[in-house]
Design a protein around this motif. Structure first.
Motif, PDB file in Angstrom:
ATOM      1  N   GLU A 121       2.923   2.171   3.156  1.00 28.93           N
ATOM      2  CA  GLU A 121       3.751   1.119   3.730  1.00 28.93           C
ATOM      3  C   GLU A 121       5.205   1.259   3.307  1.00 28.93           C
ATOM      4  O   GLU A 121       5.511   1.725   2.219  1.00 28.93           O
ATOM      5  CB  GLU A 121       3.230  -0.265   3.326  1.00 28.93           C
ATOM      6  CG  GLU A 121       1.882  -0.574   3.921  1.00 28.93           C
ATOM      7  CD  GLU A 121       1.334  -1.923   3.514  1.00 28.93           C
ATOM      8  OE1 GLU A 121       0.599  -2.508   4.325  1.00 28.93           O
ATOM      9  OE2 GLU A 121       1.610  -2.382   2.384  1.00 28.93           O
ATOM     10  N   ARG A 176       0.840  -1.190   0.000  1.00 30.32           N
ATOM     11  CA  ARG A 176       0.000   0.000   0.000  1.00 30.32           C
ATOM     12  C   ARG A 176       0.881   1.248   0.000  1.00 30.32           C
ATOM     13  O   ARG A 176       2.037   1.200   0.430  1.00 30.32           O
ATOM     14  CB  ARG A 176      -0.894  -0.007   1.235  1.00 30.32           C
ATOM     15  CG  ARG A 176      -1.873  -1.147   1.212  1.00 30.32           C
ATOM     16  CD  ARG A 176      -2.740  -1.289   2.422  1.00 30.32           C
ATOM     17  NE  ARG A 176      -2.683  -0.241   3.423  1.00 30.32           N
ATOM     18  CZ  ARG A 176      -3.378  -0.278   4.544  1.00 30.32           C
ATOM     19  NH1 ARG A 176      -4.161  -1.312   4.803  1.00 30.32           N
ATOM     20  NH2 ARG A 176      -3.299   0.692   5.414  1.00 30.32           N
ATOM     21  N   ARG A 232       3.558   0.375   8.499  1.00 32.43           N
ATOM     22  CA  ARG A 232       2.398   1.055   7.913  1.00 32.43           C
ATOM     23  C   ARG A 232       2.206   2.337   8.699  1.00 32.43           C
ATOM     24  O   ARG A 232       2.014   2.305   9.912  1.00 32.43           O
ATOM     25  CB  ARG A 232       1.161   0.172   7.993  1.00 32.43           C
ATOM     26  CG  ARG A 232      -0.050   0.762   7.296  1.00 32.43           C
ATOM     27  CD  ARG A 232      -1.210  -0.218   7.228  1.00 32.43           C
ATOM     28  NE  ARG A 232      -0.822  -1.424   6.506  1.00 32.43           N
ATOM     29  CZ  ARG A 232      -1.085  -2.671   6.936  1.00 32.43           C
ATOM     30  NH1 ARG A 232      -1.738  -2.869   8.065  1.00 32.43           N
ATOM     31  NH2 ARG A 232      -0.690  -3.708   6.223  1.00 32.43           N
TER      32      ARG A 232
END
Length: 169
Positions: free
Chosen positions: A73, A70, A117
Motif C-alpha cells: 500500500e 500493508r 493498493r
C-alpha cells in the motif's frame, strides 16, 4: 551459459529477493500553502518554527502509516490546514515557548488522502480530524516528542480510517 548455471543463478536471485523481506508501505506527505495554516507555529518569536512543526508532523504520519498499512500500500497525504492544540501565550520568552492548552482549544488537522493498493486507488477523501475531548484521551506525560495531542488525534484517525486485519472483521 548452461541451463544448469542459469537455473542456479535464478534460484540465487529469488533467494536474495525473499531474504530482503516484503516491501514496506510507502507514505508521502505534502503541505498545501503551509504559510497560510491557521496555527502551525509560534507567532511570538519563541517556540518551534513552522519547519519544525511540519517535520514532526511528517514523522508522525509516516510512522503511523508504516505501522498500520500493508506492504503493498501507498498513502499520499496532503495536509491542508493545521490548528495545533492550545494557543501561544505572548510575554513569555522561553526556548520552547509557552502554549496554553485548554479544553476549548482542541487540535484540528484538515487533510486529503489517497490510498493505493498495488497501484490501484482503494480509498480517498478529505477529513477534518479533531476531538473536542482530546484532553481526556491523551496524556503528554507518557509521550515522547512534540505534538502530543496531535499525535493521539492522528493515531485515532489512522485506526478508524485504515483498520488492520483484526479491526476490520
Amino acid at each position: 551459459m548452461s541451463k544448469r548455471s542459469a537455473g542456479t543463478a535464478g534460484l540465487v536471485l529469488a533467494g536474495m529477493l525473499l531474504a530482503a523481506g516484503p516491501a514496506a508501505a510507502e507514505v508521502q506527505v505534502r503541505y498545501a500553502a503551509p504559510e497560510r495554516f491557521t496555527d502551525a507555529e509560534n507567532r511570538f518569536a519563541s517556540g518551534q518554527p513552522l519547519r519544525v512543526t511540519l517535520a514532526e508532523l511528517t514523522r508522525i504520519l509516516v510512522d503511523l502509516g508504516n505501522a498500520r498499512l500493508r506492504p503493498d500500500e501507498r498513502l499520499d497525504i496532503t495536509v491542508l490546514d493545521i490548528d495545533l492544540a492550545g494557543f501561544d501565550r505572548s510575554g513569555f520568552a522561553s526556548p520552547t515557548g509557552v502554549r496554553v492548552v485548554t479544553d476549548a482549544t482542541p487540535p484540528r488537522i484538515r487533510l486529503a488522502y489517497v490510498l493505493r493498493r498495488s497501484g490501484r486507488i482503494v480509498a480517498q477523501g478529505e477529513d477534518t480530524v479533531t476531538d473536542i475531548n482530546f484532553l481526556l484521551t491523551s496524556n503528554p506525560r507518557f509521550s515522547t516528542g512534540g505534538l502530543y495531542y496531535e499525535r493521539q488525534l492522528l493515531r485515532d484517525w489512522f485506526a478508524k480510517r485504515f483498520p488492520t486485519g483484526a479491526e476490520r472483521g
